[in-house]
Write a protein that holds these residues in place. Structure first.
Motif, PDB file in Angstrom:
ATOM      1  N   GLY A 106      87.151  62.069 129.274  1.00  0.00           N
ATOM      2  CA  GLY A 106      87.959  61.015 129.889  1.00  0.00           C
ATOM      3  C   GLY A 106      89.431  61.048 129.503  1.00  0.00           C
ATOM      4  O   GLY A 106      90.189  60.185 129.937  1.00  0.00           O
ATOM      5  N   LEU A 107      89.824  62.008 128.700  1.00  0.00           N
ATOM      6  CA  LEU A 107      91.229  62.094 128.296  1.00  0.00           C
ATOM      7  C   LEU A 107      92.010  62.990 129.248  1.00  0.00           C
ATOM      8  O   LEU A 107      91.450  63.893 129.857  1.00  0.00           O
ATOM      9  CB  LEU A 107      91.343  62.663 126.882  1.00  0.00           C
ATOM     10  CG  LEU A 107      90.816  61.811 125.745  1.00  0.00           C
ATOM     11  CD1 LEU A 107      90.973  62.557 124.432  1.00  0.00           C
ATOM     12  CD2 LEU A 107      91.527  60.480 125.679  1.00  0.00           C
ATOM     13  N   PRO A 108      93.314  62.755 129.346  1.00  0.00           N
ATOM     14  CA  PRO A 108      94.128  63.655 130.168  1.00  0.00           C
ATOM     15  C   PRO A 108      94.155  65.035 129.521  1.00  0.00           C
ATOM     16  O   PRO A 108      93.879  65.176 128.325  1.00  0.00           O
ATOM     17  CB  PRO A 108      95.514  62.995 130.140  1.00  0.00           C
ATOM     18  CG  PRO A 108      95.520  62.138 128.930  1.00  0.00           C
ATOM     19  CD  PRO A 108      94.097  61.708 128.705  1.00  0.00           C
ATOM     20  N   PRO A 109      94.484  66.060 130.288  1.00  0.00           N
ATOM     21  CA  PRO A 109      94.581  67.406 129.696  1.00  0.00           C
ATOM     22  C   PRO A 109      95.685  67.432 128.644  1.00  0.00           C
ATOM     23  O   PRO A 109      96.577  66.579 128.626  1.00  0.00           O
ATOM     24  CB  PRO A 109      94.908  68.308 130.883  1.00  0.00           C
ATOM     25  CG  PRO A 109      95.326  67.411 131.990  1.00  0.00           C
ATOM     26  CD  PRO A 109      94.804  66.040 131.705  1.00  0.00           C
ATOM     27  N   LEU A 110      95.611  68.423 127.792  1.00  0.00           N
ATOM     28  CA  LEU A 110      96.587  68.584 126.724  1.00  0.00           C
ATOM     29  C   LEU A 110      97.988  68.731 127.321  1.00  0.00           C
ATOM     30  O   LEU A 110      98.217  69.546 128.207  1.00  0.00           O
ATOM     31  CB  LEU A 110      96.234  69.821 125.898  1.00  0.00           C
ATOM     32  CG  LEU A 110      97.144  70.136 124.711  1.00  0.00           C
ATOM     33  CD1 LEU A 110      97.067  69.024 123.670  1.00  0.00           C
ATOM     34  CD2 LEU A 110      96.749  71.465 124.096  1.00  0.00           C
ATOM     35  N   ASP A 111      98.913  67.906 126.836  1.00  0.00           N
ATOM     36  CA  ASP A 111     100.318  67.971 127.241  1.00  0.00           C
ATOM     37  C   ASP A 111     101.006  68.940 126.279  1.00  0.00           C
ATOM     38  O   ASP A 111     101.226  68.619 125.108  1.00  0.00           O
ATOM     39  CB  ASP A 111     100.931  66.571 127.159  1.00  0.00           C
ATOM     40  CG  ASP A 111     102.359  66.522 127.649  1.00  0.00           C
ATOM     41  OD1 ASP A 111     103.124  67.474 127.377  1.00  0.00           O
ATOM     42  OD2 ASP A 111     102.726  65.511 128.275  1.00  0.00           O
ATOM     43  N   ARG A 112     101.316  70.145 126.747  1.00  0.00           N
ATOM     44  CA  ARG A 112     101.841  71.209 125.884  1.00  0.00           C
ATOM     45  C   ARG A 112     103.129  70.807 125.163  1.00  0.00           C
ATOM     46  O   ARG A 112     103.267  71.057 123.976  1.00  0.00           O
ATOM     47  CB  ARG A 112     102.028  72.491 126.720  1.00  0.00           C
ATOM     48  CG  ARG A 112     102.460  73.706 125.973  1.00  0.00           C
ATOM     49  CD  ARG A 112     101.773  74.067 124.689  1.00  0.00           C
ATOM     50  NE  ARG A 112     100.356  74.209 124.720  1.00  0.00           N
ATOM     51  CZ  ARG A 112      99.579  74.227 123.632  1.00  0.00           C
ATOM     52  NH1 ARG A 112     100.099  74.098 122.440  1.00  0.00           N
ATOM     53  NH2 ARG A 112      98.297  74.369 123.727  1.00  0.00           N
ATOM     54  N   PRO A 113     104.111  70.156 125.825  1.00  0.00           N
ATOM     55  CA  PRO A 113     105.323  69.750 125.086  1.00  0.00           C
ATOM     56  C   PRO A 113     105.015  68.765 123.942  1.00  0.00           C
ATOM     57  O   PRO A 113     105.614  68.853 122.872  1.00  0.00           O
ATOM     58  CB  PRO A 113     106.211  69.110 126.157  1.00  0.00           C
ATOM     59  CG  PRO A 113     105.766  69.735 127.436  1.00  0.00           C
ATOM     60  CD  PRO A 113     104.289  69.960 127.275  1.00  0.00           C
ATOM     61  N   VAL A 114     104.066  67.854 124.165  1.00  0.00           N
ATOM     62  CA  VAL A 114     103.677  66.925 123.097  1.00  0.00           C
ATOM     63  C   VAL A 114     103.012  67.692 121.961  1.00  0.00           C
ATOM     64  O   VAL A 114     103.315  67.479 120.779  1.00  0.00           O
ATOM     65  CB  VAL A 114     102.733  65.812 123.635  1.00  0.00           C
ATOM     66  CG1 VAL A 114     102.120  65.003 122.500  1.00  0.00           C
ATOM     67  CG2 VAL A 114     103.486  64.899 124.600  1.00  0.00           C
ATOM     68  N   ALA A 115     102.111  68.603 122.299  1.00  0.00           N
ATOM     69  CA  ALA A 115     101.430  69.411 121.279  1.00  0.00           C
ATOM     70  C   ALA A 115     102.438  70.244 120.484  1.00  0.00           C
ATOM     71  O   ALA A 115     102.323  70.364 119.255  1.00  0.00           O
ATOM     72  CB  ALA A 115     100.389  70.314 121.932  1.00  0.00           C
ATOM     73  N   ASP A 116     103.443  70.784 121.152  1.00  0.00           N
ATOM     74  CA  ASP A 116     104.464  71.577 120.469  1.00  0.00           C
ATOM     75  C   ASP A 116     105.280  70.714 119.504  1.00  0.00           C
ATOM     76  O   ASP A 116     105.583  71.142 118.385  1.00  0.00           O
ATOM     77  CB  ASP A 116     105.392  72.258 121.477  1.00  0.00           C
ATOM     78  CG  ASP A 116     104.704  73.367 122.266  1.00  0.00           C
ATOM     79  OD1 ASP A 116     103.608  73.830 121.832  1.00  0.00           O
ATOM     80  OD2 ASP A 116     105.236  73.761 123.323  1.00  0.00           O
ATOM     81  N   ARG A 117     105.618  69.501 119.924  1.00  0.00           N
ATOM     82  CA  ARG A 117     106.366  68.593 119.036  1.00  0.00           C
ATOM     83  C   ARG A 117     105.536  68.234 117.808  1.00  0.00           C
ATOM     84  O   ARG A 117     106.049  68.190 116.692  1.00  0.00           O
ATOM     85  CB  ARG A 117     106.763  67.316 119.775  1.00  0.00           C
ATOM     86  CG  ARG A 117     107.986  67.519 120.642  1.00  0.00           C
ATOM     87  CD  ARG A 117     108.592  66.262 121.155  1.00  0.00           C
ATOM     88  NE  ARG A 117     109.153  65.404 120.115  1.00  0.00           N
ATOM     89  CZ  ARG A 117     109.553  64.166 120.344  1.00  0.00           C
ATOM     90  NH1 ARG A 117     109.460  63.651 121.549  1.00  0.00           N
ATOM     91  NH2 ARG A 117     110.047  63.446 119.368  1.00  0.00           N
TER      92      ARG A 117
END
Length: 192
Positions: A106-117
């Motif tokens: 139920g979660l949105p897909p991984l947000d790459r810019p957030v993961a990078d930060r």
């Protein structure tokens, strides 16, 4: 040296073996066929009870994992001014739990810019469970985050919560009840 306490999985496996032995073993060894049927019925109920207990333990451990990751996500989202749901998803990925569907359902897909930060900001995530001490008679969970934007800018944030023993993961509860002062897990980076 003492033997380790059997786990619920061990008990369930033993019960299943006994049920198979009684079901498929020679019935002429039983002095009364009614006793055999009663034994099978009792063993079947014990097996169902064990399955129910296993499911409850696994649900409790999942809830604890979600709670810890939620605490990390809330704190990091405050520190970096990012959406908590995106941070939560990135924390799961950073802690090598991305394939755990029950955590990501139920979660949105991984947000790459957030993961990078996050990967540039977080240095270490450790959760510590402490047994009772002094006047405090309930266990405590400490979530320690080491974070910063460079070597000279590292900080530690600690999130502390008192918990009941029933909310602890089974292995942690057993260690604390055996007298361990604390049980510690490093969630990020993963230790080899």
């Amino acid at each position: 040296m003492t033997d380790a306490a059997p786990s619920l999985d061990d008990v369930r496996e033993t019960l299943a073996k006994v049920v198979r032995l009684v079901e498929h073993g020679p019935s002429d060894r039983w002095p009364n066929p009614v006793l055999r049927e009663l034994a099978l019925a009792l063993l079947g109920r014990l097996l169902k009870l064990t399955d129910h207990a296993l499911k409850s333990v696994r649900n409790a451990e999942l809830a604890e994992t979600q709670a810890v990751y939620g605490l990390v996500a809330r704190k990091v989202s405050e520190l970096l001014d990012l959406p908590e749901a995106d941070v939560y998803r990135a924390v799961i990925a950073m802690c090598d739990q991305a394939g755990e569907l029950s955590l990501t359902d139920g979660l949105p897909p991984l947000d790459r810019p957030v993961a990078d930060r996050l990967s540039a900001f977080l240095v270490r995530i450790v959760v510590v469970y402490q047994g009772h001490e002094g006047t405090r008679d309930t266990p405590r969970r400490l979530v320690r985050l080491m974070h910063g934007h460079g070597p000279g800018n590292l900080r530690e944030s600690v999130i502390s919560q008192d918990l009941g023993y029933e909310r602890l993961p089974e292995d942690v509860r057993m260690e604390l009840m055996k007298g361990a002062g604390q049980v510690e897990f490093q969630l990020f980076p993963k230790r080899a």
